[in-house]
Design an enzyme around this catalytic site. Structure first.
Site, short mmCIF file in Angstrom:
data_model
loop_
_atom_site.label_atom_id
_atom_site.label_comp_id
_atom_site.label_asym_id
_atom_site.label_seq_id
_atom_site.Cartn_x
_atom_site.Cartn_y
_atom_site.Cartn_z
CE LYS A 40 -11.14 68.66 -52.32
NZ LYS A 40 -12.15 68.86 -53.37
CE1 TYR A 250 11.50 42.51 -48.83
CE2 TYR A 250 10.71 44.79 -48.91
CZ TYR A 250 10.96 43.61 -48.19
OH TYR A 250 10.68 43.55 -46.85
#
Ligand SMILES: *Cc1c(COP(=O)(O)O)cnc(C)c1O
Length: 347
Positions: A40, A250
Site C-alpha cells: 500500500k 528562514y
C-alpha cells in the site's frame, strides 16, 4: 516541442538485494506460514514498480494494497489472484471492479458482505476485528448467514500493539483463533512485521509484513534480520561562503560561529524531508558527515561543507536515513519516514 527534460536532482537509491533479503528473512521467520507483502501507499514510498518485481522474484505470492486505485499499478507486475484490497468493497462500483479485475476484496463489515454477495460474490478475504477497533467484523457478526455464504480465502485479523510486549497481543490471538473456528476459510493471517516476532502462535498460514520489507525495525528482535533498503540522495545545487555571524535559512535559526563553507541541496519538506530535520539531519559524501544548518525549506536544505572542499555544484549526497535511527532523531515514525518521501524523487 519541449526538449528532453534533464535528470532529476533527487533520487531514491533502492537496495533491491536488501529488499529481497528482507522478504526472505521475514518468510523464514514466519516458520510454517508464508510471508506476503504489504504494498500500500506505493510500497511505503519505495515505488510499486520497483518493489513488486523484486518481491515476486524473491518468491512472494500474496500482495496487499489499501485502495482500489492502487490495484492497476500492482497488476502490471503480479497476477490478480495474488492481490487483496484491504479497504474492501465500500461501494457497488468497488465490488464490480473487484469481480472484473480478479483481485480479492477484504470484507470488513456485514454491509460489505451483503454488497459482495449481491454483486455475485466470488473468492474474497475476511477481516475480523479482534481489538484494534479499526476495520473488520466483530466476532458477534460472524454467525450471520451472509458470512457463511462467502467463499473466503484468507481470514485476517490485525494486531494493535505487535511491537510491544503487552497482554493485548494474546487476547487478540485468542479471538482470532475463535474466529478461525467459526468461519470456513482456506488460510488464516494475523501478523504484520512485528507480529511475526511474537512466535508461531501468531503465524497462521500467511503473514503480512510491510515496514520491515523496506528496512523498518519495529522491535529489537528484528534488528539482526533487516537491512536498510531506502537511501534518499540529493544533488548540491549551490556552494557558498558564509561569514561569521551570518544567519542561514528562514528565521536564521543557525548563525555561523565562524566563516564557513555551506552547500544548498535540492531537498526540502515538499519532498518529505520535514522541518523535523532542521538543525538535526545529516547528509553524507563518501562517508563524511555534512550536518543540516538551520531550517529545512520547501525545496532546499543547507548543509555544512566544512572540510569538504572537493564538493561542488552537481555532486550527489546521501541522506542519513537508517530508519530506526532516523525515527529517534527526527521524532517521526519509521512508517512516516518512508511514506512521506515525495514524488520529486526519481525511483
Ligand atoms: C499495513 C498493514 C500491514 C503491514 O504492517 P507493517 O506494520 O507495516 O508490517 C499488515 N496488515 C494490515 C491489515 C495492514 O493494514
Amino acid at each position: 516541442m519541449l526538449p528532453e527534460v534533464p535528470p532529476a536532482t533527487l533520487r531514491l537509491a533502492i537496495d533491491r538485494e536488501a529488499l529481497a533479503a528482507n522478504w526472505r528473512a521475514l518468510d523464514q521467520l514466519s516458520g510454517q506460514a508464508k510471508a506476503g507483502a504489504a504494498l500500500k501507499a506505493d510500497a511505503y514510498g519505495v515505488g510499486v514498480d520497483v518493489a513488486a518485481p523484486v518481491l515476486r522474484a524473491a518468491g512472494c505470492a500474496d500482495f496487499f494494497v489499501a485502495h482500489w486505485q492502487e490495484v492497476a499499478a500492482l497488476l502490471r507486475h503480479v497476477p490478480p489472484a495474488s492481490v487483496a484490497v484491504l479497504h474492501g468493497p465500500v461501494t457497488a462500483e468497488e465490488a464490480a471492479f473487484a469481480r472484473s479485475s480478479g483481485v480479492r476484496p477484504v470484507i470488513n463489515s456485514l454491509a460489505q458482505a451483503h454488497r459482495w454477495l449481491a454483486g455475485g460474490g466470488g473468492l474474497c478475504d475476511l477481516m475480523v476485528d479482534t481489538g484494534i477497533n479499526r476495520l473488520g467484523l466483530a466476532l458477534s457478526d460472524l454467525s450471520d448467514p451472509a458470512i457463511a455464504a462467502l467463499d473466503i480465502d484468507v481470514l485476517h485479523s490485525h494486531l494493535a500493539s505487535a511491537e510491544e510486549d503487552v497482554p493485548a497481543n494474546a487476547v487478540q490471538r485468542d479471538r482470532w483463533n475463535a474466529a478461525r473456528r467459526m468461519v470456513r476459510h482456506r488460510r488464516a493471517s494475523l501478523a504484520n512485521s512485528a507480529g511475526i516476532m511474537l512466535g508461531p502462535d501468531y503465524h497462521g498460514d500467511l503473514t503480512r509484513p510491510g515496514l520491515s520489507l523496506y528496512g523498518g525495525v519495529p522491535c529489537a528482535a528484528l534488528e539482526p534480520h533487516i537491512r536498510q533498503v531506502v537511501t534518499p540522495e540529493a544533488a548540491l545545487i549551490q556552494v557558498r561562503e558564509i561569514a561569521a555571524g551570518e544567519g542561514v535559512g528562514y528565521n536564521a535559526t543557525f548563525v555561523a560561529p565562524r566563516a564557513m563553507r555551506a552547500g544548498v541541496v535540492s531537498l526540502g519538506y515538499a519532498d518529505g524531508y520535514l522541518r523535523a530535520w532542521s538543525g538535526k539531519g545529516v547528509l553524507r559524501a563518501v562517508g563524511r558527515a555534512l550536518p543540516v544548518l538551520g531550517r529545512v525549506s520547501m525545496d532546499m536544505t543547507v548543509i555544512d561543507l566544512t572540510g569538504a572542499d572537493d564538493l561542488g555544484e552537481g555532486d550527489w549526497l546521501q541522506v542519513d536515513y537508517h530508519l530506526p535511527t532516523a525515527a529517534a532523531v527526527s521524532g517521526l515514525s519509521q512508517y512516516e519516514l518512508l511514506t512521506l518521501l515525495g514524488r520529486r524523487f526519481q525511483r
